[in-house]
Design an enzyme around this catalytic site. Sequence first.
Site, PDB file in Angstrom:
ATOM      1  N   SER A 756      -3.434  -0.072   6.511  1.00  0.00           N
ATOM      2  CA  SER A 756      -2.585  -0.613   5.460  1.00  0.00           C
ATOM      3  C   SER A 756      -1.155  -0.762   5.967  1.00  0.00           C
ATOM      4  O   SER A 756      -0.911  -1.530   6.888  1.00  0.00           O
ATOM      5  CB  SER A 756      -2.667   0.269   4.221  1.00  0.00           C
ATOM      6  OG  SER A 756      -2.136  -0.396   3.114  1.00  0.00           O
ATOM      7  N   ASP A 833     -10.314  -7.476  -0.446  1.00  0.00           N
ATOM      8  CA  ASP A 833      -9.155  -6.590  -0.578  1.00  0.00           C
ATOM      9  C   ASP A 833      -8.192  -7.191  -1.598  1.00  0.00           C
ATOM     10  O   ASP A 833      -7.548  -8.206  -1.337  1.00  0.00           O
ATOM     11  CB  ASP A 833      -8.477  -6.432   0.786  1.00  0.00           C
ATOM     12  CG  ASP A 833      -7.457  -5.314   0.811  1.00  0.00           C
ATOM     13  OD1 ASP A 833      -6.878  -5.017  -0.249  1.00  0.00           O
ATOM     14  OD2 ASP A 833      -7.230  -4.737   1.889  1.00  0.00           O
ATOM     15  N   HIS A 866      -9.694  -2.606  -0.401  1.00  0.00           N
ATOM     16  CA  HIS A 866      -8.740  -1.997   0.529  1.00  0.00           C
ATOM     17  C   HIS A 866      -9.267  -0.698   1.131  1.00  0.00           C
ATOM     18  O   HIS A 866      -8.849  -0.295   2.217  1.00  0.00           O
ATOM     19  CB  HIS A 866      -7.420  -1.743  -0.203  1.00  0.00           C
ATOM     20  CG  HIS A 866      -6.256  -1.571   0.709  1.00  0.00           C
ATOM     21  ND1 HIS A 866      -5.886  -2.512   1.641  1.00  0.00           N
ATOM     22  CD2 HIS A 866      -5.369  -0.563   0.846  1.00  0.00           C
ATOM     23  CE1 HIS A 866      -4.823  -2.098   2.299  1.00  0.00           C
ATOM     24  NE2 HIS A 866      -4.488  -0.915   1.847  1.00  0.00           N
TER      25      HIS A 866
END
Length: 923
Positions: A756, A833, A866
């Site tokens: 991330s 995501d 995610h």
Amino acid sequence: MATEKGHGRDDEERVPLTRGSTEFRNSIDSFDYSSSTASLSLAVIDRINNSTQDAALGEKGPRDDDDDRYWDDDVEYDVEDADYIPSGGKPMHKSVKIALWTLLFLSLGGWSLAFVLFIFRSHDTYETPISSEDNISSGGLRGDRITLDDVLGEEWMPRHHFISWFPGPNGEDGLLLEKDGPGSTGYLRVEDIVSRKDTKSSKGSIVLMRKNTFTVGGETVICSQVWPSPDLKTVLVLSEKKQNWRHSFTGKYWLFDVDTQTGQPLDPAAQDQRIQLASWSPQSDAVVFTRDNNMFLRKLSSKEVTTITSDGGVDLFYGVPDWVYEEEVFSGNSATWWAHDGNYIAFLRTNESAVPEYPLQYFVSRPSGEDPNLGEENYPEVREIKYPKAGAPNPIVDLQFYDVRKGEIFSVDVADRFPDDNRLIIEVLWASNGKVLVRETNRESDILIIAAINVLSRTGKIVRKEDINALDGGWVEPTQSTRFIPADPSNGRPEDGYIDTVIHEGRDQLAYFTPLDNPEPLILTKGPSEVVNSPSGVDLKRGLVYFVVAGNEPWERHVYSVKFDGTALQPVTNVSESSYYDVSFSDGAGYALLNFQGPKVPWQKVISTPANENPFEEIIEQNNHLSRKLRLFSLESKVFQYINIDGFSLPVLERRPPNFDPTKKYPVLFYLYGGPGSQTVDKKFRVDFQSYVASTLGYIVVTVDGRGTGYIGRKSLSIVRGKLGHYEARDQIEVAKKWAAKPYVDESRMAIWGWSYGGFMTLKTIEEDGGRTFQYGMAVAPVTDWRYYDSIYAERYMHTPQHNPQGYDSSAISNTTALANNVRFLVMHGTADDNVHIQNTLTLLDKLDLANVDNYDVHVFPDSDHNINFHNAHKIVYTRLADWLVNAFNGQWLKTNNPTPNDSLFRRAATWAGLSYNFKHLH
């Protein structure tokens, strides 16, 4: 990606660019619970102890030979990634085979002797500059090695008891809710933590629900979550819970009567319709709820439901946040707040009609649960999400109020507030007598205002304004930890007030504002330590505030108390030990659940607070299973220290393999997150992927909390604003250079990885470094251009793209020439995501294609969000990371640049095919 300061990221994927969990409506279910240097003999022991490791990493382990770490191109070897296996050469001559076998036996004998000497020799301790945690395991050299399955499962996860403190209906302190424990007398109970005696009986607890199921009209209801009413007479029950986004969900809601042990639908006229949110009135006489983005009220005195709003729909939300407010502001699913007297409800009206949509495609699954139309079975399901990217129109939010007695909605105008398109509402806090405090910022989150509204007179004014950008160039983090302090003249509090976190002398400190409209606070905490998500508890009777600080060192957490006048600062935990604590307090702060989270085995106990006249302590968890495992396994040791870069003292954690030998040469993996206000270097107990890399693969793992991270001062924090990635990458590179110069580090085998924001930082670091220090990088779900990320997060740290176009340009991953100078890098991303869109990875790939750069690998996970966990993806992503890293440090990726056919193999293939070819073309 909203980063909550102080939230430890136990799992790389769990809180990527986003904040940690926040307390949600007092639900008992809402607790969130985050070698190349090894000798051949050690490698053999590892094979014996961990056969499952071989399956994950392939038969070949990392090489030990430092002088010849990369195998010759013309030698055949076996690795998992068959695409990169060169073919073998000619068969060996018999005399050569005999010589090699002789050499092998001599080598084994030498290794065996060295192994025996290594076991029995006296080890020198390696000195650390600041503090060294001895390896908490005691398995020693012969201890087992953890497997990848171990760290991905729950083998090494500390047990936590899910205690939810509950305010007693008659002012009792120390009541808690418990669910379905061993030997329990009921599914849901309320207990007095001290006496364990029930005021109604002698059974030790009040049973609210005997079972987790009940029947309504022939339908069996299975509890997903439960919320008792404040008077403990009714339980609000959620069943058939279905997740929406990270924090939001829908389900069916029911009212369960404690006395009769029977249930009924929350809305009898719409029993089967799914509800987004429901919450109790403080008087236990009503429930407000949101369905299809409209609000309703159910009073327990009637089965009728009152409609509060009716125009909610796809673009208009009432009482619940839209995607970006859920993710970046509230970290929860509620935008509804009851007044203490139950006469008014405050709620957000969110209009996102101007917000552009982003399509999420699902190629394998159908999250809607709906069957496709006939003939459309082979098309992906598309879900359009209103997602405001940086610079795009934001949702417009207004605070509205509902008068429960009159049944009317109204709003209150406040002069000099931010206009609609430049306003974020980040906290709503009810005071007494119809007063409510509203915390707002401008769109770029660097100017804060506190408005005080009186719903009785329907007037309001700004009582406090702070320009954070002018103060230190920083920003305002959206938090919901402000505490209202009611007036109590008998205890020296003539006026209402509130306790808030403020910036004082370059640190986050607690301040007491009283009366409500006083902009000049009394500073309660001072010094080099910063408060964390505080206050944690307030004792109104004794005039005490409890809070958590990043102790003497930023990687610590300790609990303190201070009086409302700023005197009598006292530690609650043992501050002489370098430890990490978390805490939750009872409603009156007479008792606390103290969580010791590291560095040793975590434990939990309920204690009376120091000011309580009735001492109490009960250990409720010691995690003995972890203590037993530590005796059997060999884990890494940890070294905490500071490294000075450009005058900033940065926390660094080095994980060293078991039986670390400073005379050897180790490959190094840097692991980072690095988001603004985050922290990765801490003293929590954790056995995670980094532990596996250090303990089992035998590599050194280094983590640096560089500039922009939390708890090392506002100067270090604010410097990154407007140019994310610049200083953070420099810090990683400069620390890596220092490690590369260490005698025990192999400077030719250095890698970096993150997820991330950490994925963004991985790419930014190898881009800035250009292969000079790091040779390899692994980025999972990375941001590659902040213009692709959501507006509230991106603009808080980067301003808007219209305001700071150059900053966005320079922070984007765009220098393909520099990326090409690395040996190789890996990028992985989930196609569904909703947080960091796969657009980030795809646009980067396009840049690489245009520049003819191909020194990278890509792994895409269909339908994964995610967290990357759809269809076994969670395991695959870590297996891929481990395998790829081993191949990198084995020199495997060096063979992929400018590959040429094996001459002898090509000749044989051509001859076999009966082809003629001018072999001079190969040279």
